[in-house]
Design a protein around this motif. Structure first.
Motif, PDB file in Angstrom:
ATOM      1  N   ALA A   1       0.836  -1.207   0.000  1.00 49.54           N
ATOM      2  CA  ALA A   1       0.000   0.000   0.000  1.00 49.54           C
ATOM      3  C   ALA A   1       0.869   1.255   0.000  1.00 49.54           C
ATOM      4  CB  ALA A   1      -0.933  -0.006   1.209  1.00 49.54           C
ATOM      5  N   LEU A   2       1.918   1.257   0.824  1.00 48.04           N
ATOM      6  CA  LEU A   2       2.803   2.430   0.873  1.00 48.04           C
ATOM      7  C   LEU A   2       3.588   2.577  -0.420  1.00 48.04           C
ATOM      8  CD1 LEU A   2       4.240   2.400   4.514  1.00 48.04           C
ATOM      9  CD2 LEU A   2       2.282   3.645   3.607  1.00 48.04           C
ATOM     10  N   ILE A   3       4.017   1.465  -0.968  1.00 46.33           N
ATOM     11  CA  ILE A   3       4.820   1.533  -2.191  1.00 46.33           C
ATOM     12  C   ILE A   3       3.974   2.020  -3.363  1.00 46.33           C
ATOM     13  CG2 ILE A   3       6.067   0.166  -3.923  1.00 46.33           C
ATOM     14  CD1 ILE A   3       7.035  -1.645  -1.680  1.00 46.33           C
ATOM     15  N   TYR A   4       2.806   1.411  -3.543  1.00 47.38           N
ATOM     16  CA  TYR A   4       2.047   1.666  -4.755  1.00 47.38           C
ATOM     17  C   TYR A   4       1.071   2.826  -4.635  1.00 47.38           C
ATOM     18  CZ  TYR A   4       4.066  -2.690  -6.255  1.00 47.38           C
ATOM     19  OH  TYR A   4       4.956  -3.655  -6.587  1.00 47.38           O
ATOM     20  N   LEU A   5       0.433   2.980  -3.464  1.00 52.81           N
ATOM     21  CA  LEU A   5      -0.556   4.045  -3.335  1.00 52.81           C
ATOM     22  C   LEU A   5       0.100   5.369  -2.992  1.00 52.81           C
ATOM     23  CD1 LEU A   5      -3.448   2.184  -1.489  1.00 52.81           C
ATOM     24  CD2 LEU A   5      -3.256   2.723  -3.915  1.00 52.81           C
ATOM     25  N   LEU A   6       1.042   5.361  -2.044  1.00 54.71           N
ATOM     26  CA  LEU A   6       1.649   6.614  -1.611  1.00 54.71           C
ATOM     27  C   LEU A   6       3.000   6.884  -2.260  1.00 54.71           C
ATOM     28  CD1 LEU A   6       0.782   6.596   2.197  1.00 54.71           C
ATOM     29  CD2 LEU A   6      -0.444   7.683   0.325  1.00 54.71           C
ATOM     30  N   LYS A   7       3.520   5.883  -2.997  1.00 55.45           N
ATOM     31  CA  LYS A   7       4.804   6.040  -3.699  1.00 55.45           C
ATOM     32  C   LYS A   7       5.968   6.365  -2.742  1.00 55.45           C
ATOM     33  CE  LYS A   7       2.367   6.039  -7.599  1.00 55.45           C
ATOM     34  NZ  LYS A   7       2.132   4.762  -8.273  1.00 55.45           N
ATOM     35  N   VAL A   8       5.955   5.698  -1.605  1.00 51.12           N
ATOM     36  CA  VAL A   8       7.061   5.857  -0.654  1.00 51.12           C
ATOM     37  C   VAL A   8       8.206   4.968  -1.140  1.00 51.12           C
ATOM     38  CG1 VAL A   8       7.745   5.567   1.763  1.00 51.12           C
ATOM     39  CG2 VAL A   8       5.416   6.249   1.207  1.00 51.12           C
ATOM     40  N   PRO A   9       9.473   5.397  -1.060  1.00 51.09           N
ATOM     41  CA  PRO A   9      10.588   4.556  -1.501  1.00 51.09           C
ATOM     42  C   PRO A   9      10.618   3.227  -0.730  1.00 51.09           C
ATOM     43  CG  PRO A   9      11.355   6.774  -0.975  1.00 51.09           C
ATOM     44  CD  PRO A   9       9.933   6.707  -0.567  1.00 51.09           C
ATOM     45  N   THR A  10      10.904   2.145  -1.443  1.00 48.25           N
ATOM     46  CA  THR A  10      10.829   0.800  -0.858  1.00 48.25           C
ATOM     47  C   THR A  10      11.629   0.654   0.435  1.00 48.25           C
ATOM     48  OG1 THR A  10      10.532  -0.081  -3.065  1.00 48.25           O
ATOM     49  CG2 THR A  10      11.110  -1.662  -1.366  1.00 48.25           C
ATOM     50  N   ASN A  11      12.855   1.206   0.478  1.00 51.11           N
ATOM     51  CA  ASN A  11      13.673   1.011   1.676  1.00 51.11           C
ATOM     52  C   ASN A  11      13.087   1.716   2.901  1.00 51.11           C
ATOM     53  OD1 ASN A  11      14.250   3.511   0.655  1.00 51.11           O
ATOM     54  ND2 ASN A  11      16.464   3.405   1.002  1.00 51.11           N
ATOM     55  N   VAL A  12      12.441   2.868   2.707  1.00 46.09           N
ATOM     56  CA  VAL A  12      11.800   3.571   3.829  1.00 46.09           C
ATOM     57  C   VAL A  12      10.530   2.832   4.254  1.00 46.09           C
ATOM     58  CG1 VAL A  12      10.818   5.753   4.628  1.00 46.09           C
ATOM     59  CG2 VAL A  12      12.710   5.768   3.000  1.00 46.09           C
ATOM     60  N   VAL A  13       9.845   2.242   3.276  1.00 45.85           N
ATOM     61  CA  VAL A  13       8.608   1.509   3.567  1.00 45.85           C
ATOM     62  C   VAL A  13       8.857   0.411   4.598  1.00 45.85           C
ATOM     63  CG1 VAL A  13       6.978  -0.153   2.602  1.00 45.85           C
ATOM     64  CG2 VAL A  13       7.445   1.965   1.397  1.00 45.85           C
ATOM     65  N   ILE A  14       9.940  -0.330   4.418  1.00 49.35           N
ATOM     66  CA  ILE A  14      10.197  -1.479   5.291  1.00 49.35           C
ATOM     67  C   ILE A  14      10.385  -1.035   6.739  1.00 49.35           C
ATOM     68  CG2 ILE A  14      11.848  -3.348   5.754  1.00 49.35           C
ATOM     69  CD1 ILE A  14      12.131  -3.580   2.688  1.00 49.35           C
ATOM     70  N   GLY A  15      11.237  -0.034   6.947  1.00 40.35           N
ATOM     71  CA  GLY A  15      11.468   0.450   8.310  1.00 40.35           C
ATOM     72  C   GLY A  15      10.200   1.008   8.934  1.00 40.35           C
ATOM     73  N   THR A  16       9.448   1.781   8.152  1.00 40.15           N
ATOM     74  CA  THR A  16       8.243   2.424   8.652  1.00 40.15           C
ATOM     75  C   THR A  16       7.156   1.396   8.972  1.00 40.15           C
ATOM     76  OG1 THR A  16       8.803   4.297   7.263  1.00 40.15           O
ATOM     77  CG2 THR A  16       6.588   4.269   8.181  1.00 40.15           C
ATOM     78  N   SER A  17       7.052   0.400   8.108  1.00 41.08           N
ATOM     79  CA  SER A  17       6.088  -0.671   8.330  1.00 41.08           C
ATOM     80  C   SER A  17       6.406  -1.417   9.624  1.00 41.08           C
ATOM     81  CB  SER A  17       6.115  -1.617   7.134  1.00 41.08           C
ATOM     82  OG  SER A  17       5.514  -2.835   7.455  1.00 41.08           O
ATOM     83  N   LEU A  18       7.685  -1.699   9.846  1.00 40.87           N
ATOM     84  CA  LEU A  18       8.103  -2.395  11.064  1.00 40.87           C
ATOM     85  C   LEU A  18       7.753  -1.577  12.301  1.00 40.87           C
ATOM     86  CD1 LEU A  18      11.570  -3.924  10.096  1.00 40.87           C
ATOM     87  CD2 LEU A  18       9.457  -5.146  10.523  1.00 40.87           C
TER      88      LEU A  18
END
Lengths: 261, 307
Positions: free
Chosen positions: B203-220
């Protein structure tokens, strides 16, 4: 532990001998059992155990016992709990729970040990009258379904219990050590339910039921296991918070120990 | 080596649980998913009662997510502000979810709804991600730079009001979709008994276009709180959290998470997304298999509570 039990049984046999004159006149045998312990404690290393029950026949007829025509069945029954059995059927190609049947008093575990094959000991009428053997348990269905449905779900219930190792049957699990002393070995599964279990012993002579006796056995968690269980139930919010805290600490220590960057 | 679990009331093998925790922790650190959607089915497969598997799984997820998040903080790939907004939405969503969970359980159809949700969500999310990431990998091998952030590309989400700047994610976006995503994921997470990372990441990657590496940390980061909330709720309402079981899984899990984070950082974004897509699809297929193939045993028994 075993030595003290034996001593206890011989003591019992001795005490019974005083009343044996009257018993002999009636020609009636009696049966006594002694558990190797009246409580089993489950600690962190518990992975199932064998429970040995010693017993004695009093006033046994030497001729009958020499011919091996005394038979003993020992049953260890766990505390009864309400249970629901669900059945999956195919709906739109998917297997989903559609039918269910509730039972009010299902023994959580049921272990049977006997001297010989059940059909060689006595007839089915006796088994159902004495409620011996899982299939003869008087289990009360809760919601009023048709008898056929109840029968189907009862069978499913026993099959599930057997598959999980909680309902067991051990032919040859009872052995005569001498003319009137016997030993029953019952398996307590690793997932044996805690609570008060009841051991019952039935004596048969030539297929005729003579007498039964029973004893109680408490299975309980001990030490840290018991305390964790109590805290989880009595102080559940604090317990949950502690579990979260433990996870955070473990995560932090794990980071320090296994750091890879 | 056996150990007796005080809440599950059964004896289990220590080595098996450590290995289970380690494997799931590795994937968790690598993809930024909590691993709840993997650990719960594994525990149930190992004969742990489902209610205990769900609650204890949530407890173990906290440890590996925390461990993984620490690694991301150090790298500066954790957006606290974005995580905080997602969390605010998430708490609302999971409160509703817990109510629905209890309702479905009373009806005896909880398993079905959970399975259907899993299959539908995992299948859709996994499928879409796989298609996208394979295309990205193709483009990258064709010499073009593969990126999801093309300048000037904006979807309807970026036209909503109440904009907020998320510096670490290099993002300037309305808080409405962020709160909404948080709430939907919180709802699904508590109904399905998972942290929701596997929905959050795409959802963060595709809907909000957050960079993949930031997505992982933020999701955690977000999962830590959702899982902590779930653990406390389950512990209070159902007493189904087994700390001995959770601790064994955690020890394996935190070790695995550290190695996983390292491997994850070596991979490129699109490779990571493709692998996560495959993992998600595999779980979906497994569950669909259970749902559509005749089970070996059509009966199941459960203790009847409150009777």
């Amino acid at each position: 532990m075993r030595k003290t039990t034996l001593a206890l049984v011989f003591f019992l046999a001795g005490a019974l001998a005083s009343g044996s004159v009257r018993a002999q006149q009636e020609g009636q045998e009696s049966i006594e059992i002694g558990l190797s312990t009246d409580s089993v404690s489950i600690t962190s290393g518990f992975s199932g155990t064998n429970l040995t029950i010693f017993g004695a026949l009093d006033n046994a007829d030497p001729l009958v016992s020499r011919q091996g025509r005394y038979d003993v069945i020992v049953v260890l029954e766990g505390p009864a709990r309400p249970v629901v059995v669900r059945k999956k059927t195919r709906v739109l190609g998917m297997w989903i729970n559609t039918d269910s049947q509730e039972f009010a008093n299902v023994p959580t575990s049921y272990a049977v040990a006997m001297t010989r094959m059940p059909q060689d000991i006595t007839n089915t009428g006796n088994y159902s009258r004495l409620a011996v053997g899982a299939e003869n348990l008087h289990i009360r269905p809760q919601n009023g379904e048709s008898p056929a449905t109840i029968e189907e779900f009862t069978k499913a219930l026993f099959d599930e219990k057997k598959a999980s190792g909680l309902y067991t049957e051990r032919v040859g699990g009872v052995q005569f050590l001498s003319r009137n002393l016997f030993r029953a070995t019952l398996m307590l599964a690793p997932n044996v339910p805690v609570g008060t279990h009841r051991a019952r012993a039935f004596l048969f002579r030539n297929g005729t039921f003579i007498r039964e006796t029973s004893a109680a056995l408490t299975i309980q968690k001990a030490g840290a296991e018991q305390r964790i269980y109590e805290v989880a139930h009595d102080y559940s919010f604090a317990y949950g918070s502690a579990a979260v805290f433990l996870a955070i600490i473990t995560g932090w220590i794990g980071r320090l120990v296994f750091r890879r960057d | 080596m056996g150990i007796y679990l005080p809440i599950a009331e059964m004896s289990v093998n220590v080595i098996v649980l450590l290995a289970m925790g380690g494997a799931v922790g590795f994937l968790s650190g690598m993809f930024g998913v909590g691993g709840g959607f993997l650990i719960t089915p594994l525990l149930i497969f190992y004969n742990i009662p489902p209610a205990i598997a769900v609650a204890t799984g949530a407890n173990q997820v906290i440890a590996s997510s925390f461990s993984g998040a620490l690694a991301h903080i150090k790298r500066g790939t954790l957006d606290f502000k974005l995580g905080g907004v997602l969390l605010a939405g998430g708490i609302v969503g999971s409160s509703i979810g817990i109510y629905v969970f209890a309702l479905l359980r009373r009806l005896g159809q909880l398993d079905l709804i959970i399975s259907l949700l899993y299959v539908a969500l995992l299948g859709a999310v996994g499928g879409l991600m796989l298609v996208e990431s394979v295309r990205a990998i193709r483009r990258a091998s064709g010499g073009q730079t593969a990126t999801l952030r093309r300048p000037g590309q904006h979807n309807w989400i970026h036209r909503l009001p109440l904009k907020m700047r998320f510096r670490a994610s290099k993002l300037f976006v309305s808080v409405i979709p962020v709160l909404g995503i948080g709430a939907i994921i919180g709802f699904l997470a508590s109904v399905m008994g998972v942290g929701g990372g596997f929905i959050m990441v795409p959802a963060l990657i595709y809907l909000l276009k957050v960079p993949t590496n930031v997505v992982i940390g933020t999701s955690l980061f977000q999962i830590i709180f959702v899982a902590a909330y779930t653990t406390i709720v389950h512990a209070t309402a159902n007493q189904t959290v087994d700390v001995v079981l959770a601790f064994l899984l955690m020890v394996g899990g935190v070790a695995g998470a550290q190695y996983g984070t390292r491997v994850g950082q070596k991979l490129r974004g699109e490779q990571l997304r493709a692998l996560l897509a495959l993992l998600v699809l595999a779980v979906a297929l497994r569950l669909a298999f259970d749902l559509f193939v005749r089970p070996s045993d059509i009966y199941s028994i459960a203790p009847l509570s409150g009777a």
